[in-house]
Design a protein around this motif. Structure first.
Motif, PDB file in Angstrom:
ATOM      1  N   TYR A 121      10.814   6.202  32.465  1.00 27.67           N
ATOM      2  CA  TYR A 121      10.406   4.816  32.468  1.00 27.67           C
ATOM      3  C   TYR A 121       9.572   4.290  33.609  1.00 27.67           C
ATOM      4  O   TYR A 121       8.854   3.419  33.360  1.00 27.67           O
TER       5      TYR A 121
ATOM      6  N   SER B  88       6.250   3.504  33.399  1.00 23.65           N
ATOM      7  CA  SER B  88       5.433   2.177  33.059  1.00 23.65           C
ATOM      8  C   SER B  88       5.338   1.271  34.149  1.00 23.65           C
ATOM      9  O   SER B  88       4.846   0.179  33.897  1.00 23.65           O
ATOM     10  N   TYR B  89       6.472   1.277  34.943  1.00 22.54           N
ATOM     11  CA  TYR B  89       6.527   0.295  35.933  1.00 22.54           C
ATOM     12  C   TYR B  89       5.228   0.547  36.713  1.00 22.54           C
ATOM     13  O   TYR B  89       4.817  -0.532  37.513  1.00 22.54           O
TER      14      TYR B  89
ATOM     15  N   ARG C  93       0.922  -5.657  28.917  1.00 24.76           N
ATOM     16  CA  ARG C  93       1.190  -5.515  27.791  1.00 24.76           C
ATOM     17  C   ARG C  93       1.536  -4.027  27.352  1.00 24.76           C
ATOM     18  O   ARG C  93       2.565  -3.823  26.485  1.00 24.76           O
TER      19      ARG C  93
ATOM     20  N   GLN D  58       5.275  -3.136  27.807  1.00 25.97           N
ATOM     21  CA  GLN D  58       6.407  -4.049  27.275  1.00 25.97           C
ATOM     22  C   GLN D  58       7.013  -3.154  25.789  1.00 25.97           C
ATOM     23  O   GLN D  58       7.197  -4.155  24.967  1.00 25.97           O
ATOM     24  N   SER D  59       6.544  -2.069  25.601  1.00 22.91           N
ATOM     25  CA  SER D  59       6.950  -1.354  24.318  1.00 22.91           C
ATOM     26  C   SER D  59       8.396  -1.425  24.381  1.00 22.91           C
ATOM     27  O   SER D  59       9.185  -1.657  25.554  1.00 22.91           O
ATOM     28  N   SER D  60       8.981  -1.598  22.909  1.00 25.48           N
ATOM     29  CA  SER D  60      10.336  -1.868  22.873  1.00 25.48           C
ATOM     30  C   SER D  60      11.335  -0.660  23.629  1.00 25.48           C
ATOM     31  O   SER D  60      12.594  -0.906  23.824  1.00 25.48           O
TER      32      SER D  60
ATOM     33  N   LEU E   9      11.285   0.495  26.367  1.00 28.16           N
ATOM     34  CA  LEU E   9      11.375   0.575  27.916  1.00 28.16           C
ATOM     35  C   LEU E   9      12.689  -0.176  28.076  1.00 28.16           C
ATOM     36  O   LEU E   9      13.119  -1.156  27.495  1.00 28.16           O
TER      37      LEU E   9
ATOM     38  N   ARG F 229      10.052  -4.388  31.264  1.00 29.98           N
ATOM     39  CA  ARG F 229       9.488  -5.186  30.137  1.00 29.98           C
ATOM     40  C   ARG F 229       9.474  -6.755  30.792  1.00 29.98           C
ATOM     41  O   ARG F 229       8.571  -7.416  30.547  1.00 29.98           O
TER      42      ARG F 229
ATOM     43  N   ALA G  91       6.287  -8.889  31.545  1.00 29.03           N
ATOM     44  CA  ALA G  91       5.979 -10.074  30.851  1.00 29.03           C
ATOM     45  C   ALA G  91       5.581 -11.276  31.847  1.00 29.03           C
ATOM     46  O   ALA G  91       4.890 -11.985  31.613  1.00 29.03           O
TER      47      ALA G  91
ATOM     48  N   ARG H 289       9.660 -15.000  27.350  1.00 24.67           N
ATOM     49  CA  ARG H 289       9.940 -13.703  27.031  1.00 24.67           C
ATOM     50  C   ARG H 289      10.510 -12.999  28.248  1.00 24.67           C
ATOM     51  O   ARG H 289      11.597 -12.198  28.299  1.00 24.67           O
TER      52      ARG H 289
ATOM     53  N   LEU I 196      14.346 -11.452  29.000  1.00 28.66           N
ATOM     54  CA  LEU I 196      14.615 -10.055  29.147  1.00 28.66           C
ATOM     55  C   LEU I 196      15.348  -9.853  30.596  1.00 28.66           C
ATOM     56  O   LEU I 196      16.164  -8.954  30.782  1.00 28.66           O
TER      57      LEU I 196
END
Length: 414
Positions: free
Chosen positions: A211, A214-215, A238, A241-243, A245, A250, A254, A276, A280
Motif C-alpha cells: 500500500y 499509493s502513499y 484521487r 483513494q481506492s477502496s 487501500l 485514503r 482526501a 471524507r 477516514l
C-alpha cells in the motif's frame, strides 16, 4: 485579450450584480479602494490571493481565479546546482542504483552475519523515532546524510536477514526512505523527494506492504500542490483513494484533494473531501494502523487543521484564522517545523482579515525560528505573507517586521 483586461471587467460585473459599491467592496475585503479600482480597469493584475478573496466573496465558483495571473515569484525557489551538489552526491548515488542495489548490499552483509538484523532492528526503530523528532528542530540538510546511510543500512540488513526478520526490516527501511524524501522536499529538492518516496514504496512492497506505493501518490500530490498545480494535485490524490487501500492513506489523500480543490476555489468539492478525510482518519482502522505512523504525528486533528488551511485558499480568511488559532494551540512545543508551517498560514489568515499587527506578532515568533528549521515549503507561505503585508506599509508593526522577512527569504549561500 490579456488576462488582466478580462479579469477586471468580470470583477466589476460581479460586484455590481451583487449590489456593492467599490467602497463597500474594498471595506469587505480589507483592500485599498484605489487598488481595486485599477484592477477593475485592467491597469493592475490581481494577485492569486486577491482573486481567491473576490471569488469567495462574490460566489464566482472559481471563475475569477481562472482569470487571475499568478506572479512568477509564486514559484518555490530552488538552490543552484553548485550549492546543491555538496550534499546530493550520496542521494544521487542511491537513487541511480535503486532499491535493487540496497538489497544487494544486504545480501553481502547478510552472508557475513545473517542473524544480525534481529537484535539491531529495535535499535534502528528507536533511532528512527529520534530522527523523526529531531527533524522538527534541525535543518533538513543536516539530517539527510544520516537518513540516507540509515536507509541503506537497514535495507541491507533486512535483505540478508532470516525470513522472520526480513519483512519488518524492509518495512522499517521504507519508513526511513519515506522520511528521507520528506526532508529532501523541505530542503528544496522535489525530485529527490519523489525519488526517495519511490524507494520507500519498493522497500515496503519487499516487506509485504503493497500500500505504501499509493502513499507515494499523496507525496507527489504535495509536490504539485506547492507548485500551484491544482489539477495535478486532485488527480494524484484521487488515485490514492481506492477502496482497497488502508483508511489512513485514503484519509491523507482526501485531505490533499481538498487542498487542490481549494486552490481553484471549488468550495463544495473541497468541503466534501474534508468530510471524507475526517471520517477516514477518525476510523478505528486508521488509528490502529502499522507503526511507525504514516504522515504527520504532531497534528492532533489533521482534518480540522487542513480545513483551516483550505479556508484561506478559498478566500475566507476570518474563518480560517479562527480554526487555525484553535488548532495551532494544540501543537506540541517541540514540533518547531510543524508549528512554523501552520503558524505562517495562521499569520496569513489574520493579515488577509486586516489584522496586520496580530499577523506580525504571530509571524515574528516563527521568523526567529526559521534559521533553526529552514523549509523550502514553508517559505512559500512566507513569501505570500510578505506580499499580503505589503498592503500595510504604513503600519509600524509591518515596517518593523520587514528585515526579519527579508532575512528568511534571502537566497541561501552555502
Amino acid at each position: 485579450m490579456s488576462t488582466p483586461l478580462r479579469f477586471g471587467p468580470e470583477l466589476r460585473r460581479l460586484r455590481q450584480e451583487a449590489g456593492l459599491t467599490l467602497t463597500e467592496f474594498s471595506t469587505a475585503l480589507n483592500y485599498d479602494k484605489g487598488h481595486l479600482s485599477k484592477v477593475e480597469r485592467g491597469e493592475r493584475s490581481a494577485s492569486p490571493e486577491l482573486a481567491r478573496r473576490c471569488d469567495a466573496f462574490l460566489g464566482a465558483n472559481g471563475e475569477l481565479q481562472c482569470l487571475a495571473v499568478r506572479p512568477e515569484s509564486d514559484s518555490d525557489t530552488t538552490e543552484t546546482p553548485a550549492a546543491t551538489n555538496l550534499w546530493l552526491v550520496g542521494r544521487r548515488a542511491v537513487l541511480s542504483a535503486g532499491t535493487g542495489a540496497l538489497i544487494d548490499l544486504g545480501l553481502k552483509l547478510g552472508s557475513q552475519a545473517p542473524a544480525a538484523a534481529a537484535p539491531l532492528l529495535p535499535s534502528f526503530r528507536a533511532q528512527f523515532d529520534q530522527l523523526r523528532k529531531l527533524g522538527q528542530s534541525t535543518a533538513p540538510k543536516a539530517l539527510l546524510p544520516l537518513l540516507e546511510t540509515q536507509t541503506r543500512t537497514v535495507a541491507g540488513l533486512a535483505a540478508g536477514a532470516p525470513s522472520a526478520t526480513r519483512a519488518p526490516g524492509f518495512l522499517l527501511a521504507s519508513r526511513f526512505a519515506e522520511f528521507t524524501g520528506w526532508m529532501a522536499q523541505e530542503a528544496g529538492d522535489g525530485g529527490a523527494a519523489l525519488g526517495w518516496t519511490g524507494e520507500a514504496a519498493e522497500l515496503a512492497h519487499a516487506g509485504g506492504d503493497p500500500y505504501l506505493g499509493s502513499y507515494a501518490l499523496v507525496r507527489r500530490a504535495l509536490v504539485t500542490l506547492y507548485d500551484g498545480d491544482a489539477g495535478g494535485t486532485i488527480a494524484l490524490a484521487r488515485r490514492a483513494q481506492s477502496s482497497e487501500l488502508p483508511p489512513r492513506i485514503r484519509g491523507l489523500a482526501a485531505q490533499r484533494e481538498a487542498q487542490g480543490h481549494a486552490l481553484i476555489g471549488d468550495e463544495h468539492d473541497c468541503l466534501r473531501s474534508l468530510d471524507r478525510a475526517r471520517e477516514l482518519l477518525d476510523s478505528d482502522d486508521a488509528r490502529s494502523g502499522a507503526e511507525p505512523l504514516i504522515g504527520t504525528t504532531h497534528v492532533s486533528d489533521p482534518a480540522a487543521m487542513t480545513t483551516g488551511w483550505c479556508l484561506y485558499d478559498l478566500g475566507r480568511p476570518k474563518a480560517a484564522a479562527e480554526i487555525l488559532d484553535r488548532e495551532c494551540r494544540r501543537l506540541p512545543a517541540h514540533a518547531l517545523r510543524t508549528r512554523a508551517r501552520y503558524g505562517f498560514r495562521r499569520a496569513l489568515a489574520h493579515a488577509a482579515s486586516g489584522e496586520a499587527e496580530h499577523a506580525c506578532a504571530i509571524a515574528g515568533e516563527f521568523l526567529r525560528m526559521m534559521p533553526t528549521v529552514p523549509s523550502a515549503t514553508v517559505n512559500s507561505d512566507v513569501r505570500r505573507l510578505a506580499r499580503e503585508l505589503s498592503r500595510f506599509r504604513s503600519n509600524r508593526a509591518v515596517h518593523d517586521l520587514q528585515p526579519a522577512l527579508a532575512r528568511v527569504l534571502a537566497p541561501a549561500h552555502d
